[in-house]
Design a protein around this motif. Structure first.
Motif, PDB file in Angstrom:
ATOM      1  N   THR A 173      -1.193 -11.578   0.729  1.00 42.34           N
ATOM      2  CA  THR A 173      -0.986 -11.223  -0.686  1.00 42.34           C
ATOM      3  C   THR A 173      -0.991  -9.717  -0.961  1.00 42.34           C
ATOM      4  OG1 THR A 173      -3.368 -11.449  -1.122  1.00 42.34           O
ATOM      5  CG2 THR A 173      -1.978 -13.395  -1.500  1.00 42.34           C
ATOM      6  N   VAL A 174      -1.603  -8.929  -0.070  1.00 48.20           N
ATOM      7  CA  VAL A 174      -1.719  -7.492  -0.328  1.00 48.20           C
ATOM      8  C   VAL A 174      -1.057  -6.652   0.763  1.00 48.20           C
ATOM      9  CG1 VAL A 174      -3.319  -5.564  -0.705  1.00 48.20           C
ATOM     10  CG2 VAL A 174      -3.847  -7.815  -1.660  1.00 48.20           C
ATOM     11  N   PHE A 175      -1.482  -6.844   1.997  1.00 49.67           N
ATOM     12  CA  PHE A 175      -0.966  -5.991   3.078  1.00 49.67           C
ATOM     13  C   PHE A 175       0.493  -6.287   3.396  1.00 49.67           C
ATOM     14  CE2 PHE A 175      -5.060  -4.370   3.477  1.00 49.67           C
ATOM     15  CZ  PHE A 175      -5.154  -3.452   4.508  1.00 49.67           C
ATOM     16  N   ARG A 176       0.838  -7.556   3.601  1.00 48.90           N
ATOM     17  CA  ARG A 176       2.199  -7.896   4.014  1.00 48.90           C
ATOM     18  C   ARG A 176       3.246  -7.484   2.976  1.00 48.90           C
ATOM     19  NH1 ARG A 176       4.397 -13.885   5.893  1.00 48.90           N
ATOM     20  NH2 ARG A 176       6.535 -13.212   6.401  1.00 48.90           N
ATOM     21  N   PRO A 177       3.072  -7.796   1.683  1.00 46.74           N
ATOM     22  CA  PRO A 177       4.082  -7.369   0.701  1.00 46.74           C
ATOM     23  C   PRO A 177       4.262  -5.857   0.643  1.00 46.74           C
ATOM     24  CG  PRO A 177       2.627  -9.020  -0.234  1.00 46.74           C
ATOM     25  CD  PRO A 177       2.013  -8.598   1.058  1.00 46.74           C
ATOM     26  N   ASN A 178       3.229  -5.122   1.048  1.00 44.94           N
ATOM     27  CA  ASN A 178       3.340  -3.658   0.989  1.00 44.94           C
ATOM     28  C   ASN A 178       3.733  -3.052   2.341  1.00 44.94           C
ATOM     29  OD1 ASN A 178       2.719  -1.932  -1.447  1.00 44.94           O
ATOM     30  ND2 ASN A 178       1.820  -0.662   0.165  1.00 44.94           N
ATOM     31  N   GLY A 179       3.993  -3.922   3.349  1.00 41.78           N
ATOM     32  CA  GLY A 179       4.461  -3.444   4.644  1.00 41.78           C
ATOM     33  C   GLY A 179       3.378  -2.925   5.554  1.00 41.78           C
ATOM     34  N   ASN A 180       2.122  -3.256   5.305  1.00 41.56           N
ATOM     35  CA  ASN A 180       1.006  -2.745   6.103  1.00 41.56           C
ATOM     36  C   ASN A 180       0.370  -3.849   6.945  1.00 41.56           C
ATOM     37  OD1 ASN A 180       1.050  -0.023   5.256  1.00 41.56           O
ATOM     38  ND2 ASN A 180       0.074  -0.609   3.333  1.00 41.56           N
ATOM     39  N   PHE A 181      -0.352  -3.420   7.986  1.00 41.09           N
ATOM     40  CA  PHE A 181      -1.107  -4.371   8.792  1.00 41.09           C
ATOM     41  C   PHE A 181      -2.478  -3.815   9.175  1.00 41.09           C
ATOM     42  CE2 PHE A 181      -2.410  -6.729  12.547  1.00 41.09           C
ATOM     43  CZ  PHE A 181      -2.104  -8.040  12.188  1.00 41.09           C
ATOM     44  N   TYR A 182      -2.528  -2.585   9.663  1.00 46.59           N
ATOM     45  CA  TYR A 182      -3.786  -1.999  10.107  1.00 46.59           C
ATOM     46  C   TYR A 182      -4.380  -1.103   9.021  1.00 46.59           C
ATOM     47  CZ  TYR A 182      -2.551  -3.645  14.756  1.00 46.59           C
ATOM     48  OH  TYR A 182      -2.228  -4.440  15.827  1.00 46.59           O
ATOM     49  N   ALA A 183      -5.706  -0.980   9.062  1.00 42.77           N
ATOM     50  CA  ALA A 183      -6.395  -0.172   8.047  1.00 42.77           C
ATOM     51  C   ALA A 183      -7.626   0.483   8.662  1.00 42.77           C
ATOM     52  CB  ALA A 183      -6.813  -1.032   6.857  1.00 42.77           C
ATOM     53  N   MET A 184      -8.018   1.596   8.076  1.00 41.91           N
ATOM     54  CA  MET A 184      -9.335   2.170   8.358  1.00 41.91           C
ATOM     55  C   MET A 184      -9.875   2.747   7.058  1.00 41.91           C
ATOM     56  SD  MET A 184      -8.894   5.822  10.345  1.00 41.91           S
ATOM     57  CE  MET A 184      -7.915   7.166   9.670  1.00 41.91           C
ATOM     58  N   GLY A 185     -11.193   2.837   6.977  1.00 43.91           N
ATOM     59  CA  GLY A 185     -11.787   3.337   5.736  1.00 43.91           C
ATOM     60  C   GLY A 185     -13.257   3.649   5.916  1.00 43.91           C
ATOM     61  N   ALA A 186     -13.825   4.227   4.860  1.00 41.95           N
ATOM     62  CA  ALA A 186     -15.250   4.567   4.874  1.00 41.95           C
ATOM     63  C   ALA A 186     -15.756   4.676   3.451  1.00 41.95           C
ATOM     64  CB  ALA A 186     -15.484   5.899   5.603  1.00 41.95           C
ATOM     65  N   GLN A 187     -16.960   4.200   3.242  1.00 43.92           N
ATOM     66  CA  GLN A 187     -17.637   4.463   1.975  1.00 43.92           C
ATOM     67  C   GLN A 187     -18.361   5.798   2.118  1.00 43.92           C
ATOM     68  OE1 GLN A 187     -20.178   1.263   0.670  1.00 43.92           O
ATOM     69  NE2 GLN A 187     -18.458   0.014  -0.019  1.00 43.92           N
TER      70      GLN A 187
END
Length: 376
Positions: free
Chosen positions: A111-125
Motif C-alpha cells: 500500500t505504501v512502498f510498492r505504489p511509490n516505487g520503493n523497496f528498501y529503507a533505512m531510518g533513525a529516531q
C-alpha cells in the motif's frame, strides 16, 4: 563512504541555515535522498505510543500515497516499532527488521512502498520528548540494493545534528512567541513607544506610534526608517537630543510638539556591557515615548497606593509626570509650590526604589497600562 563524508559538511550547512525555516527542510531531504541514491525521504513527528503522525516533511513521495500513510497506513508500518525500540540516533535498515520475502507480502509494502516505487529503507529516531519522536526515513527501489553498513554509519552522523536543529528550532519558536506577546502588550499601551539607535533608525514601534508617525499627527514621521520632524523646531533638535543621550550628557530628553501639549520623551534604553557579540557591535539605544494629553495614561490611584504606598497627593503628581510634564510644570498645574512638588517627587522616588527621575518616569510609563484607571 568517502563520497558520503565529503558531502556531509555542505548538507549540514543547509540544515543549520534552515533552522528557523522548517518549510525549507524538504530541500534538505531531497539532497540527502540523492546522496544515498534514493528517491524519497521523510522527516516525521510521531507518537511514541500510538500510530499517530503529528507532523511530517517529505520529498519524492506521491502526495496521495503520503496522505494515505499519514491517515491509515502508519498503523501497518512494519518498521515503526523497530525504530521506537532502537537506541536514539542509531540507524537501522529494513532487511534487519524483515526479510525481503516477508516484506514483499506485507500490507505496508503493497500500500505504501510498492505504489511509490520503493523497496528498501533505512531510518533513525533522533529525538524523543514528551511522548513524541522525530525520525528520518530514506527509501529506494529494489534494483539499487539494500542500505549498507557504511550508509548507516553516514546517516548516524546526521542524527545529533538533526537533534540540535530541532531543539534550536523549538527555542526560536519560543523566542518568536515571546516577542509576539511583548509586541501585543506594547500595542495595548495608550501612548506611542518605539526604540531607535543613535542615528534615529527605528528598530521597533507599537501600533499607537505607528499610526501617529504614519499620519504625521505631531509633526513627526518616518523616512527611510529614520525618525524625522516635518515641522517646527524638532528637525534640528532630534539629532541633538539623541546625541546627548548616547554621550551620557543627559538621562532624559523632552521635546514639546506644537501647542497641543503633546511631547516626545527620549531616554537611554538599558544595555548591559558584558555581552559577547560576534560581528556588528550593539550600540546604545534610545527608548521613545509619544505622549498626548488627548490620550492620557491616567494612573489608577488605588493601585499606586497598594503597590507603592503613594499618598493621594503623590498619585496626582505621578499622573502628571507620566503625561510628560516636569516637576515644576506639574507643581504649577496642581497649584502647589515647587518646593512641595520636589519634596513629593523625592518621596515617590524613595517609595518606588529609584534614584533618578528618568528611572521613575520609565517605571510609570512602562506600567501605565497596568496602572491605568478603569474609567479610561
Amino acid at each position: 563512504m568517502n563520497d558520503l563524508m565529503s558531502a556531509a559538511p555542505g548538507l549540514l550547512d543547509d540544515l543549520y541555515e534552515n533552522t528557523t525555516r522548517p518549510e525549507h527542510w524538504p530541500l534538505f531531504l531531497e539532497k540527502i535522498a540523492h546522496l544515498f541514491h534514493a528517491d524519497t525521504a521523510t522527516l516525521r513527528l510521531t507518537d511514541l505510543n500510538d500510530p499517530v503522525i503529528h507532523h511530517s516533511f517529505s520529498t519524492g513521495f506521491n502526495q496521495t500515497i503520503n496522505e494515505f500513510y499519514e491517515s491509515e497506513g502508519v498503523v501497518r508500518d512494519t518498521f515503526r516499532e523497530a525504530l521506537a525500540s532502537s537506541p536514539l540516533g542509531k540507524a537501522i535498515e529494513s532487511t534487519a527488521v524483515i526479510s525481503d520475502r516477508e516484506f514483499e507480502n506485507s500490507t505496508h509494502y503493497q500500500t505504501v512502498f510498492r505504489p511509490n516505487g520503493n523497496f528498501y529503507a533505512m531510518g533513525a529516531q533522533f529525538e524523543r520528548q514528551n511522548g513524541q519522536a522525530l525520525h528520518i526515513g530514506i527509501h529506494r527501489p529494489r534494483r539499487r540494493g539494500h542500505f549498507c553498513r557504511h550508509e548507516l554509519n553516514a546517516l548516524e552522523l546526521f542524527s545529533p545534528h538533526l537533534r540540535r536543529v530541532t531543539r534550536l528550532s523549538h527555542l526560536f519558536a519560543d523566542l518568536n512567541q515571546a516577542l509576539d506577546d511583548a509586541h501585543h502588550a506594547l500595542d495595548q499601551l495608550p501612548f506611542g513607544v518605539w526604540h531607535m539607535d543613535a542615528n534615529l533608525r527605528i528598530r521597533w514601534m507599537n501600533s499607537t506610534a505607528e499610526e501617529a508617525l504614519a499620519a504625521h499627527t505631531y509633526g513627526l514621521g518616518v523616512r527611510s526608517n529614520r525618525l524625522r520632524a516635518f515641522s517646527g523646531s524638532g528637525s534640528g533638535s532630534l539629532p541633538t537630543m539623541a546625541g546627548r543621550l548616547i554621550e551620557n550628557l543627559s538621562l532624559i530628553e523632552t521635546l514639546k510638539l506644537g501647542e497641543t501639549g503633546a511631547c516626545l520623551v527620549m531616554m537611554q534604553s538599558r544595555r548591559s556591557g558584558s555581552e559577547f557579540h560576534i560581528g556588528r557591535s550593539v550600540a546604545q539605544g534610545i527608548l521613545c515615548f509619544l505622549l498626548d494629553p488627548g490620550r492620557p495614561a491616567r494612573l489608577n490611584q488605588s493601585q499606586l497606593a497598594i503597590m507603592y504606598q503613594l499618598t493621594p497627593a503623590e498619585c496626582r503628581l505621578a499622573t502628571l509626570l507620566v503625561s510628560g510634564l516636569d516637576v515644576n510644570e506639574a507643581s504649577a498645574l496642581l497649584q502647589i509650590s515647587r518646593h512641595t512638588g520636589r519634596t513629593q517627587l523625592k518621596s515617590i522616588m524613595r517609595k518606588t526604589g529609584v534614584r533618578r527621575q528618568a528611572s521613575l518616569q520609565r517605571i510609570l510609563l512602562l506600567c501605565a497600562d497596568t496602572l491605568r484607571s478603569p474609567d479610561d
